[in-house]
Design an enzyme around this catalytic site. Structure first.
Site, PDB file in Angstrom:
ATOM      1  N   ILE A  58       0.775  -1.236   0.114  1.00 43.37           N
ATOM      2  CA  ILE A  58       0.084  -0.041  -0.056  1.00 43.37           C
ATOM      3  C   ILE A  58       0.838   1.161  -0.030  1.00 43.37           C
ATOM      4  O   ILE A  58       1.971   1.508   0.825  1.00 43.37           O
ATOM      5  CB  ILE A  58      -0.979  -0.107   1.186  1.00 43.37           C
ATOM      6  CG1 ILE A  58      -2.176   1.176   1.246  1.00 43.37           C
ATOM      7  CG2 ILE A  58      -0.160  -0.046   2.558  1.00 43.37           C
ATOM      8  CD1 ILE A  58      -3.375   1.174   2.034  1.00 43.37           C
TER       9      ILE A  58
ATOM     10  N   TYR B  21      -2.396   2.021  10.860  1.00 42.24           N
ATOM     11  CA  TYR B  21      -3.015   0.847  11.285  1.00 42.24           C
ATOM     12  C   TYR B  21      -3.488   0.657  12.514  1.00 42.24           C
ATOM     13  O   TYR B  21      -4.665  -0.104  12.684  1.00 42.24           O
ATOM     14  CB  TYR B  21      -1.621  -0.259  10.997  1.00 42.24           C
ATOM     15  CG  TYR B  21      -1.060  -0.261   9.549  1.00 42.24           C
ATOM     16  CD1 TYR B  21      -1.802  -0.121   8.199  1.00 42.24           C
ATOM     17  CD2 TYR B  21       0.082  -0.371   9.181  1.00 42.24           C
ATOM     18  CE1 TYR B  21      -1.398   0.175   7.047  1.00 42.24           C
ATOM     19  CE2 TYR B  21       0.833  -0.584   8.119  1.00 42.24           C
ATOM     20  CZ  TYR B  21      -0.259  -0.126   6.804  1.00 42.24           C
ATOM     21  OH  TYR B  21       0.794  -0.066   5.811  1.00 42.24           O
TER      22      TYR B  21
ATOM     23  N   GLU C 273       2.521  -6.568   7.092  1.00 40.53           N
ATOM     24  CA  GLU C 273       3.795  -6.309   7.658  1.00 40.53           C
ATOM     25  C   GLU C 273       4.267  -4.942   7.711  1.00 40.53           C
ATOM     26  O   GLU C 273       3.882  -4.517   6.380  1.00 40.53           O
ATOM     27  CB  GLU C 273       4.967  -7.184   7.234  1.00 40.53           C
ATOM     28  CG  GLU C 273       4.791  -8.559   7.658  1.00 40.53           C
ATOM     29  CD  GLU C 273       4.153  -9.446   6.778  1.00 40.53           C
ATOM     30  OE1 GLU C 273       3.611 -10.502   7.100  1.00 40.53           O
ATOM     31  OE2 GLU C 273       3.785  -8.996   5.441  1.00 40.53           O
TER      32      GLU C 273
ATOM     33  N   VAL D 280       1.216   5.579  -1.054  1.00 45.98           N
ATOM     34  CA  VAL D 280       0.800   6.794  -1.617  1.00 45.98           C
ATOM     35  C   VAL D 280       1.741   7.678  -2.361  1.00 45.98           C
ATOM     36  O   VAL D 280       2.762   7.905  -1.648  1.00 45.98           O
ATOM     37  CB  VAL D 280      -0.007   7.517  -0.404  1.00 45.98           C
ATOM     38  CG1 VAL D 280      -0.393   9.126  -0.786  1.00 45.98           C
ATOM     39  CG2 VAL D 280      -0.958   6.911   0.127  1.00 45.98           C
TER      40      VAL D 280
END
Length: 179
Positions: free
Chosen positions: A102, A147, A135, A104
């Site tokens: 993930i 998270y 992770e 950005v």
């Protein structure tokens, strides 16, 4: 005809009403609400790789993204006015989901895009998996904070998981139950 519409909807996650309200009542819809999540294609790889290379000292190569396509992982991009501002990859199998990547665009960070993509991955996994894992480098304080805010809990450490400038860096293993 219905099958074709369902297929198109699986590639584009977009609410036209939001765009309408943004034009008529600009203050009623935030920029984050107007971001478009859609399935990543091979044509997106130059933009995805540009973000990957800017964010990581040891970035994934094009071959890894192509392997994700071949494995039928859930690969998405997040667009702002047809510009890719982020991407995310999720694998689902055997009742588990795993966030593989993930990221950005550095110019768009700290604006809620990572959260939007994370929410999208969680919703994609919901109903298909009982637990979602990921992770993260302990040095990635911003991601770790996101998270934890989203409900992930630390469940362990993978010693020497990530390459680092001087040797290897551990990975914190996080998980969230999807009830």
């Amino acid at each position: 005809m219905r099958g074709l519409l369902d297929k198109i909807k699986s590639y584009v996650f977009y609410d036209a009403d939001r765009e309408f309200y943004a034009r008529v009542f600009p203050e009623s819809v935030s920029r984050i609400d107007l971001l478009r999540m859609r399935t990543m294609t091979h044509g997106d790889l130059p933009g995805v790789l540009a973000i990957e290379n800017q964010n990581y000292e040891f970035p994934w190569g094009e071959d890894i993204f192509i392997d994700c396509f071949r494995a039928n992982y859930h690969c998405f991009v997040c667009e702002d006015l047809d510009k890719i501002v982020g991407y995310c990859i999720l694998s689902i199998g055997a009742g588990e989901a795993h966030i593989l990547n993930i990221s950005v665009d550095p110019e768009a960070q700290k604006q809620g895009i990572g959260r939007k993509m994370l929410e999208h991955l969680i919703e994609t996994a919901r109903g298909k998996a009982e637990t979602i894992f990921l992770e993260v480098r302990p040095s990635n304080i911003v991601a770790l904070g996101l998270y934890k805010k989203m409900g992930f809990n630390e469940i362990g450490i993978r010693k020497g998981y990530y390459p680092a400038a001087e040797g290897r860096e551990d990975a914190l293993m996080l998980a969230m139950e999807l009830f």
